[in-house]
Design a protein around this motif. Structure first.
Motif, PDB file in Angstrom:
ATOM      1  N   ILE A 214      12.481   3.965 -19.739  1.00 45.57           N
ATOM      2  CA  ILE A 214      12.694   3.643 -21.149  1.00 45.57           C
ATOM      3  C   ILE A 214      11.364   3.600 -21.888  1.00 45.57           C
ATOM      4  CG2 ILE A 214      13.401   1.759 -22.679  1.00 45.57           C
ATOM      5  CD1 ILE A 214      15.591   1.164 -20.540  1.00 45.57           C
ATOM      6  N   THR A 215      11.321   4.249 -23.060  1.00 41.00           N
ATOM      7  CA  THR A 215      10.150   4.265 -23.932  1.00 41.00           C
ATOM      8  C   THR A 215      10.601   3.941 -25.362  1.00 41.00           C
ATOM      9  OG1 THR A 215      10.349   6.608 -24.552  1.00 41.00           O
ATOM     10  CG2 THR A 215       9.157   6.103 -22.500  1.00 41.00           C
ATOM     11  N   GLN A 216       9.662   3.983 -26.289  1.00 43.89           N
ATOM     12  CA  GLN A 216      10.025   3.774 -27.684  1.00 43.89           C
ATOM     13  C   GLN A 216      11.030   4.817 -28.160  1.00 43.89           C
ATOM     14  OE1 GLN A 216       6.394   3.652 -29.983  1.00 43.89           O
ATOM     15  NE2 GLN A 216       5.941   1.528 -29.417  1.00 43.89           N
ATOM     16  N   ASN A 217      10.956   6.032 -27.631  1.00 41.79           N
ATOM     17  CA  ASN A 217      11.902   7.072 -28.028  1.00 41.79           C
ATOM     18  C   ASN A 217      13.326   6.713 -27.619  1.00 41.79           C
ATOM     19  OD1 ASN A 217       9.985   8.820 -29.235  1.00 41.79           O
ATOM     20  ND2 ASN A 217       9.345   9.504 -27.214  1.00 41.79           N
ATOM     21  N   THR A 218      13.472   6.048 -26.487  1.00 39.60           N
ATOM     22  CA  THR A 218      14.793   5.569 -26.079  1.00 39.60           C
ATOM     23  C   THR A 218      15.331   4.592 -27.110  1.00 39.60           C
ATOM     24  OG1 THR A 218      13.910   5.631 -23.812  1.00 39.60           O
ATOM     25  CG2 THR A 218      16.106   4.693 -24.119  1.00 39.60           C
ATOM     26  N   VAL A 219      14.462   3.721 -27.596  1.00 34.63           N
ATOM     27  CA  VAL A 219      14.862   2.746 -28.618  1.00 34.63           C
ATOM     28  C   VAL A 219      15.333   3.466 -29.880  1.00 34.63           C
ATOM     29  CG1 VAL A 219      14.065   0.884 -30.125  1.00 34.63           C
ATOM     30  CG2 VAL A 219      13.356   0.942 -27.724  1.00 34.63           C
ATOM     31  N   TYR A 220      14.587   4.484 -30.304  1.00 33.78           N
ATOM     32  CA  TYR A 220      14.970   5.209 -31.521  1.00 33.78           C
ATOM     33  C   TYR A 220      16.337   5.871 -31.358  1.00 33.78           C
ATOM     34  CZ  TYR A 220       9.940   4.740 -32.464  1.00 33.78           C
ATOM     35  OH  TYR A 220       8.670   4.251 -32.644  1.00 33.78           O
ATOM     36  N   ALA A 221      16.564   6.508 -30.210  1.00 34.75           N
ATOM     37  CA  ALA A 221      17.858   7.159 -29.965  1.00 34.75           C
ATOM     38  C   ALA A 221      18.987   6.138 -29.942  1.00 34.75           C
ATOM     39  CB  ALA A 221      17.807   7.927 -28.645  1.00 34.75           C
TER      40      ALA A 221
END
Length: 454
Positions: A214-221
């Motif tokens: 999990i990264t910040q991109n996961t949060v955005y999605a």
């Protein structure tokens, strides 16, 4: 082994008896064996044990009754009207007929495993920040806590959209008394907690691309999906755009996507190994005998139709014989050794989220919505659509989601959130749109109350 790769096999080797398991259908998520629980005061004491505990949270997510292939996927797929139950266990078939009750064994197992996952996340969230800075860097602390927040958010989100009114357990538990007095929260409150967890996680997580962590991109999605569900369409468009505009993600041809792992299509996928496989292939892919569930003829025809399926015809294969007719198997999880990934967030969803958001926001963007829809269609080698009117475009987007995520747990929730189950699958009893709270937990926890008409 690189720590950037999540495998359940790694966890089983390192975590050993610290893994929390749902060992018996007589237990509830409130009952935790101290010998198996990671909550003891010395379990998370340094960088290595913090990593182990964090990987244990991922392990909960990968359990076969959660995203590992035979629980949540089965219940939602069979409920969606696109699947058939061909096994011998009637409690699975209850989902095809929407006759599920509070004593349904599969519902109990899914519910229990999701709460096991939440409990593991809660231990990381509560304990890792307090670790001595000499034993673990702040960067690692932040990452592990951020990952736990996101997985907890996903667990609450899945509970909320599946059961509606659920307890928000926000602290680690090791004894049934630990949850005494926690009342159920309604779906709106659950989604608010999901948002809070995601926003707390964002600044803690790395910004780079990692398709198995999990990264910040996961949060955005995830935020894009959440805001679509809560009808905050401007925010859904904003967060989907963050992913779509990121050059590390791209819509690739279906042959490349199906036959590879961690492709540019994937934002976050769960990885399995041959030593510790997912149950997808074994549950609904046998060509020699009927396993548990399979696609029905209607879904097969839909993906085989060049005007709707295009390259997605590769998702389902007809293995009918003169003796067994209308027998179809899925091909998304085709690896017979079981190391098939489970897709949690991928780029096509972000395009279709943005299409729906653009169509439904206060100032609709019909052109942009149609462009996003057609980006997904053209990737599948399906003819682009033209704009007719808003209701038609809304219907087209939902129809596209049905085909694009034909073998992923999306359609049931789409039918429920858009209130189209009555027309799509003739399910007019709206109380069936959420599942009953498992009887075992109702009996164990006086603070739990059953959903209406169960």
């Amino acid at each position: 082994m690189k720590t950037s790769t999540i495998t359940r096999n790694f966890i089983l080797v390192v975590l050993g008896s610290a893994v929390v398991a749902v060992a018996s259908c007589k237990k509830t998520f409130l009952e935790v064996s101290s010998a198996q629980n990671i909550s003891d005061n010395v379990a998370i004491v340094d960088s290595a044990s913090a990593l182990t505990a964090t990987l244990g949270v991922y392990d909960g997510l990968q359990n076969s009754y959660y995203y590992g292939g035979d629980g949540l996927a089965a219940a939602t797929f069979l409920s969606s009207g696109d699947g058939l139950w061909v096994g011998t266990l009637n409690y699975y078939n209850d989902f095809t007929t929407h006759a599920y009750r509070s004593d349904n064994t599969l519902l109990y197992r899914i519910w229990s495993q999701i709460y096991v996952t939440i409990n593991r996340a809660n231990h990381v969230i509560a304990k890792v920040p307090a670790l001595d800075g000499k034993l673990i860097s702040d960067t690692k602390k932040n990452q592990y806590v951020g990952e736990a927040y996101v997985i907890r958010a996903l667990a609450f989100f899945d509970l909320g959209r599946t059961w509606g009114n659920i307890p928000l357990v926000l602290n680690p538990t090791s004894d049934p008394s630990d949850v005494k007095g926690i009342q159920q929260s309604n779906q709106q409150q659950v989604y608010a907690q999901v948002e809070q967890d995601l926003l707390a996680a964002e600044p803690l997580l790395p910004a780079g691309v990692n398709r198995n962590r999990i990264t910040q991109n996961t949060v955005y999605a995830f935020l894009a999906r959440l805001y679509l569900y809560t009808k905050q369409y401007d925010q859904a468009e904003t967060y989907a755009t963050k992913i779509i505009s990121n050059s590390n993600y791209s819509l690739i041809d279906w042959n490349t996507f199906i036959n590879n792992k961690a492709t540019n299509e994937s934002i976050f996928e769960l990885q399995f190994t041959t030593a510790d496989p997912s149950s997808h292939n074994g549950s609904w892919s046998s060509v020699n005998y009927r396993n548990q569930f399979c696609p029905n003829k209607g879904l097969y025809n839909l993906v085989q139709d060049p005007s709707t399926g295009g390259d997605r015809k590769a998702l389902i294969r007809d293995v009918s014989t003169p003796a067994i007719t209308n027998y179809f198997v899925q091909q998304l999880y085709w690896r017979t050794n079981g190391d098939n990934p489970t897709y949690i967030f991928r780029l096509a969803e972000q395009y279709l989220i943005r299409a729906e958001a653009r169509l439904n926001k206060p100032a609709p963007d019909y052109t942009g919505a149609l462009q996003d829809l057609n980006a997904v269609r053209q990737r599948a080698q399906v003819t682009a659509l033209t704009f007719k009117d808003s209701p038609t475009l809304q219907s087209d987007i939902l129809a596209e989601r049905r085909v694009e995520f034909a073998l992923e747990p999306q359609r049931w929730y789409d039918l429920v959130r858009t209130k189209t189950a009555a027309t799509a699958i003739s399910l007019t009893d709206t109380t069936k749109y959420i599942f009953p709270i498992p009887y075992n937990d109702l009996a164990a926890d006086p603070d739990l109350h059953q959903n209406p008409n169960y």
